[in-house]
Design an enzyme around this catalytic site. Structure first.
Site, PDB file in Angstrom:
ATOM      1  N   LYS A   1      42.505  -1.841 -38.779  1.00  0.00           N
ATOM      2  CA  LYS A   1      43.823  -1.263 -39.027  1.00  0.00           C
ATOM      3  C   LYS A   1      43.930  -0.947 -40.514  1.00  0.00           C
ATOM      4  O   LYS A   1      43.564  -1.764 -41.348  1.00  0.00           O
ATOM      5  CB  LYS A   1      44.899  -2.264 -38.586  1.00  0.00           C
ATOM      6  CG  LYS A   1      46.234  -1.646 -38.340  1.00  0.00           C
ATOM      7  CD  LYS A   1      47.093  -2.504 -37.442  1.00  0.00           C
ATOM      8  CE  LYS A   1      48.466  -1.899 -37.321  1.00  0.00           C
ATOM      9  NZ  LYS A   1      49.279  -2.497 -36.285  1.00  0.00           N
TER      10      LYS A   1
ATOM     11  N   GLU B   1      57.574  -8.170 -22.777  1.00  0.00           N
ATOM     12  CA  GLU B   1      59.021  -8.419 -22.755  1.00  0.00           C
ATOM     13  C   GLU B   1      59.451  -9.144 -21.486  1.00  0.00           C
ATOM     14  O   GLU B   1      60.272 -10.067 -21.533  1.00  0.00           O
ATOM     15  CB  GLU B   1      59.798  -7.098 -22.906  1.00  0.00           C
ATOM     16  CG  GLU B   1      59.754  -6.505 -24.314  1.00  0.00           C
ATOM     17  CD  GLU B   1      58.458  -5.795 -24.653  1.00  0.00           C
ATOM     18  OE1 GLU B   1      57.643  -5.558 -23.723  1.00  0.00           O
ATOM     19  OE2 GLU B   1      58.234  -5.477 -25.839  1.00  0.00           O
TER      20      GLU B   1
ATOM     21  N   ARG C   1      62.282  -2.990 -20.488  1.00  0.00           N
ATOM     22  CA  ARG C   1      61.093  -3.403 -19.733  1.00  0.00           C
ATOM     23  C   ARG C   1      61.335  -4.674 -18.918  1.00  0.00           C
ATOM     24  O   ARG C   1      60.565  -4.999 -18.029  1.00  0.00           O
ATOM     25  CB  ARG C   1      59.939  -3.681 -20.705  1.00  0.00           C
ATOM     26  CG  ARG C   1      59.255  -2.445 -21.244  1.00  0.00           C
ATOM     27  CD  ARG C   1      58.229  -1.976 -20.235  1.00  0.00           C
ATOM     28  NE  ARG C   1      57.746  -0.646 -20.517  1.00  0.00           N
ATOM     29  CZ  ARG C   1      56.659  -0.379 -21.199  1.00  0.00           C
ATOM     30  NH1 ARG C   1      55.950  -1.367 -21.698  1.00  0.00           N
ATOM     31  NH2 ARG C   1      56.267   0.859 -21.370  1.00  0.00           N
TER      32      ARG C   1
HETATM   33  C1  LIG Z   1      57.070  -2.287 -24.974  1.00  0.00           C
HETATM   34  C2  LIG Z   1      56.894  -2.323 -26.462  1.00  0.00           C
HETATM   35  N1  LIG Z   1      57.087  -3.478 -27.122  1.00  0.00           N
HETATM   36  C3  LIG Z   1      56.942  -3.520 -28.464  1.00  0.00           C
HETATM   37  C4  LIG Z   1      56.594  -2.405 -29.152  1.00  0.00           C
HETATM   38  C5  LIG Z   1      56.523  -2.449 -30.670  1.00  0.00           C
HETATM   39  N2  LIG Z   1      55.150  -2.184 -31.128  1.00  0.00           N
HETATM   40  C6  LIG Z   1      54.784  -0.992 -31.585  1.00  0.00           C
HETATM   41  S1  LIG Z   1      53.202  -0.947 -32.012  1.00  0.00           S
HETATM   42  C7  LIG Z   1      52.965  -2.550 -31.630  1.00  0.00           C
HETATM   43  C8  LIG Z   1      51.624  -3.159 -31.806  1.00  0.00           C
HETATM   44  C9  LIG Z   1      50.592  -2.455 -31.000  1.00  0.00           C
HETATM   45  O1  LIG Z   1      49.352  -3.071 -31.197  1.00  0.00           O
HETATM   46  P1  LIG Z   1      48.039  -2.330 -30.753  1.00  0.00           P
HETATM   47  O2  LIG Z   1      48.209  -1.765 -29.381  1.00  0.00           O
HETATM   48  O3  LIG Z   1      46.905  -3.258 -30.950  1.00  0.00           O
HETATM   49  O4  LIG Z   1      47.933  -1.101 -31.727  1.00  0.00           O
HETATM   50  P2  LIG Z   1      47.660  -1.139 -33.317  1.00  0.00           P
HETATM   51  O5  LIG Z   1      49.007  -1.037 -33.959  1.00  0.00           O
HETATM   52  O6  LIG Z   1      46.967  -2.403 -33.633  1.00  0.00           O
HETATM   53  O7  LIG Z   1      46.840   0.058 -33.572  1.00  0.00           O
HETATM   54  C10 LIG Z   1      54.142  -3.118 -31.176  1.00  0.00           C
HETATM   55  C11 LIG Z   1      54.309  -4.519 -30.780  1.00  0.00           C
HETATM   56  C12 LIG Z   1      56.410  -1.211 -28.422  1.00  0.00           C
HETATM   57  N3  LIG Z   1      56.100  -0.063 -29.028  1.00  0.00           N
HETATM   58  N4  LIG Z   1      56.566  -1.202 -27.101  1.00  0.00           N
END
Ligand SMILES: Cc1ncc(C[n+]2csc(CCOP(=O)(O)OP(=O)(O)O)c2C)c(N)n1
Length: 634
Positions: free
Chosen positions: A286, A374, A402
């Site tokens: 990242k 969630e 969700r």
């Molecule tokens: C249902 C839901 N819950 C929480 C989020 C908030 N959120 C956005 S990105 C993220 C992390 C995603 O992690 P990953 O899939 O590993 O992608 P990275 O950011 O590491 O590239 C979160 C928790 C979301 N977008 N959707």
């Protein structure tokens, strides 16, 4: 900026004309472009820097948009936007009337699905793959790209399970950077870290598969058995058991270096036409390629504006400002937890986003970050409440969608004492339609046993959170993004008792029109009333504070006194405060003229909160206009 290749790339077709040797330079240029642009026009930096090579390789090898890329949480898809016709407008990313913050099919045929909420990519992509096959459009390939964070969501597992049960050719790219927004803990994450694979094994396996096909030893009926055999072979070669994907009969490749664009191109070329579902596991970093973002990945997930050379962020840090709502939540929760050992915090992967990390730092064993889950967070909280703990379950309004049935079935029906702290309620601004929290009042109100409060100020939030601790039963407190206002105390006539569930407050007496607001938008109403000068005396203003139960005593008084009522809420008017007041007055034989202000039946686009409130006629001036019009009515 002058870029050797990027300036000539408008669409993937342009990318495909380049020799493979040019691709590493293209990646450098895309990365630099993202950094330069985001330093001035904030957005999601870290995730998008991590997927540059992946994106270039995907568009180089696959025939997009005929082949479909389904991004999971589109904050990783900036390189994709840049390579698919939106480079020249990228400076408008997330801005009002600019390009959308997340992939949006209405904006581009290259965006297969809406991608704002995590963990939906596998299900959506599988459906599309099966759909194309059913419609004899078999030439279309579908690729789901999912992060290891999104992989912690139950929906992703449901998708994986179903992928193994159906005939399909889906390719799932698991983009593993060992991070969500915050570091991820949990079995799956550890599991992914532990997975190793051998190139030798994959070559062997491919050779066996091809030979067996040629000799007609493999057909669709026995494919599963053959896969299990080759998986066992892997277990022998790598001294490891089957991994979870193989256990689900998905062919597994990797882990591969997700920053080696040439090897990604080679792998995609090799596997893109393999029959059957498959997973390519890539390892990325990242924030890749920008040191500050690599070193502090949580902060640089979405850093705001910054100075590229120094890595200094320009977020108004150091300026004295009102606290953020989330900080009020975080510090209050810590205070309550220190006083009462039954208090715990539950967050689905947003400890820094909701400021539960304040408590996490001091009382790490009392905070449960459950992953992007969630529904689980809600039911898990129900279990904790059953056992006698007092869970404060903090979920952003739009993500709580969700968990709707979990709220109903697991919390409200058994009347368990779970305290829902709903952050980012109302308009959230630049994250746009997928992230606005406009539905919660309306979707929570019909649920029996549910109490719903909305503080107008930071102090109110503190008081409501404290009150909720001793309330027996499900209770939801919703508050917005941004800075909390504290100027309600300036009302001269204010009599402001400690909050009581279901008790509204008269903020200002008036003679002609009663304005009933709920939550922080009451502060805008207050300013709007002040704009009216000496006509302000004719306006009474009530902070309803609780959508459920409604303050019926006060409603009766208001209905007896006023024949014009205006309701104002920071959410959809279908089903929220306006509906509640209309229903109550109708059911109790009152027939005042009721003007409902809020968000009409629509999804709201992205832009600054100020621009969006203007668009929705919920800014000070528009509210003042409506008040004036009501005063002019006979
Ligand atoms: C249902 C839901 N819950 C929480 C989020 C908030 N959120 C956005 S990105 C993220 C992390 C995603 O992690 P990953 O899939 O590993 O992608 P990275 O950011 O590491 O590239 C979160 C928790 C979301 N977008 N959707």
């Amino acid at each position: 900026m002058e870029y050797k290749y990027l300036n000539t790339i408008y669409y993937p077709a342009d990318l495909k004309t380049l020799p493979q040797e040019a691709l590493p330079i293209v990646c450098d240029e895309v990365r630099d472009f993202i950094i330069q642009q985001l330093s001035q026009n904030p957005g999601h930096l870290g995730s998008s820097l991590g997927t540059v090579e992946l994106t270039v390789a995907l568009h180089y090898v696959f025939d997009t948009p005929n082949d479909q890329l389904v991004w999971d949480v589109g904050h990783q898809a900036y390189a994709h936007k840049i390579l698919t016709g939106r480079r020249e407008r990228f400076h408008t990313n997330r801005q009002f009337k600019g390009i959308a913050p997340f992939p949006t099919p209405a904006e581009s045929e290259y965006d297969a699905f809406i991608a704002g909420h995590a963990s939906n990519s596998i299900s959506a992509a599988l459906g599309a793959d099966i759909g194309y096959r059913a419609l004899e459009d078999k030439r279309r390939r579908v690729v789901a790209i999912i992060g290891d964070g999104a992989m912690t969501g139950g929906l992703a597992f449901e998708g994986l399970n179903n992928t193994s049960m159906n005939k399909n050719n889906l390719l799932i790219v698991l983009n593993d950077n060992n991070m969500a927004i915050d570091p991820i803990k949990g079995g799956i994450t550890q599991y992914l870290v532990d997975i190793t694979t051998s190139r030798r094994y994959n070559n062997w396996r491919w050779w066996i598969y091809r030979t067996a096909r040629k000799l007609h030893l493999i057909n669709d009926d026995n494919k599963g058995r053959v896969q299990r055999f080759t998986n066992n072979l892997k277990a022998l070669l790598t001294k490891q058991g089957n991994n979870i994907f193989q256990g689900l009969n998905l062919r597994y490749f990797g882990p591969a270096d997700g920053h080696d664009v040439l090897s990604l191109v080679r792998i995609f070329n090799e596997i893109k036409d393999y029959e059957g579902p498959k997973v390519l596991h890539i390892i990325t970093k990242k924030g890749k390629g920008y040191e500050p973002a690599e070193n502090d990945q949580t902060t640089w997930h979405a850093p705001g504006e910054f100075n590229v050379a120094t890595g200094e962020r320009r977020n108004g840090i150091g300026k004295k400002q009102e606290p953020l709502w989330q900080e009020v939540f975080g510090t209050t929760l810590l205070g309550l937890a220190k006083e009462d050992e039954r208090v715990v915090g539950v967050t689905p992967a947003m400890p820094s986003g909701c400021s539960m990390n304040i408590m996490q730092r001091e009382l790490p064993n009392r905070v449960y970050d459950v992953g992007i889950a969630e529904g689980h967070a809600v039911t898990f909280s129900a279990g904790m409440a059953k056992a006698g703990l007092i869970p404060y379950c903090n979920i952003y309004s739009s993500f709580l969608q969700r968990a709707y049935d979990n709220i109903i079935h697991d919390v409200a029906l058994p009347k368990l004492h779970v305290i829902f702290c709903i952050d980012r309620a109302g308009i959230v601004g630049n994250d746009g339609a997928t992230h606005h929290g406009l539905l919660d009042l309306a979707y929570l109100r019909p649920i029996p046993n549910m109490v719903i409060g909305a503080p107008m100020t930071g102090e109110d939030l503190q008081q409501m959170m404290a009150l909720a601790k001793d309330y027996e039963g499900p209770i939801a407190i919703r508050y917005p993004r941004g800075r909390s206002q504290s100027y309600v105390m300036q009302y001269p006539t204010l009599h402001y008792p400690q909050p009581v569930v279901g008790k509204a407050v008269c903020l200002r007496e008036g003679s002609k029109v009663a304005v009933l607001s709920i939550g922080a938008i009451g502060n805008t109403v207050k300013c709007a009333i002040e704009l009216l000068g000496n006509k302000a005396d004719q306006i009474a203003h009530y902070d309803m504070r609780w959508l459920k139960p409604l303050d019926e005593t006060l409603l009766r008084e208001i209905s007896d006194k006023f024949d014009q009522i205006i309701t104002i809420e920071d959410g959809v008017i279908n089903g929220g405060l306006g509906s509640a007041v209309l229903e109550w007055t109708n059911d109790h034989g009152y027939h005042p003229q009721i003007t409902r202000m809020g968000v009409n039946d629509q999804f709201v686009e992205h832009g600054s909160t100020q621009e969006l409130y203007q668009l929705l006629c919920l800014d000070q001036e528009s509210i003042a206009d409506t008040l004036l019009k009501c005063l002019e009515k006979k």
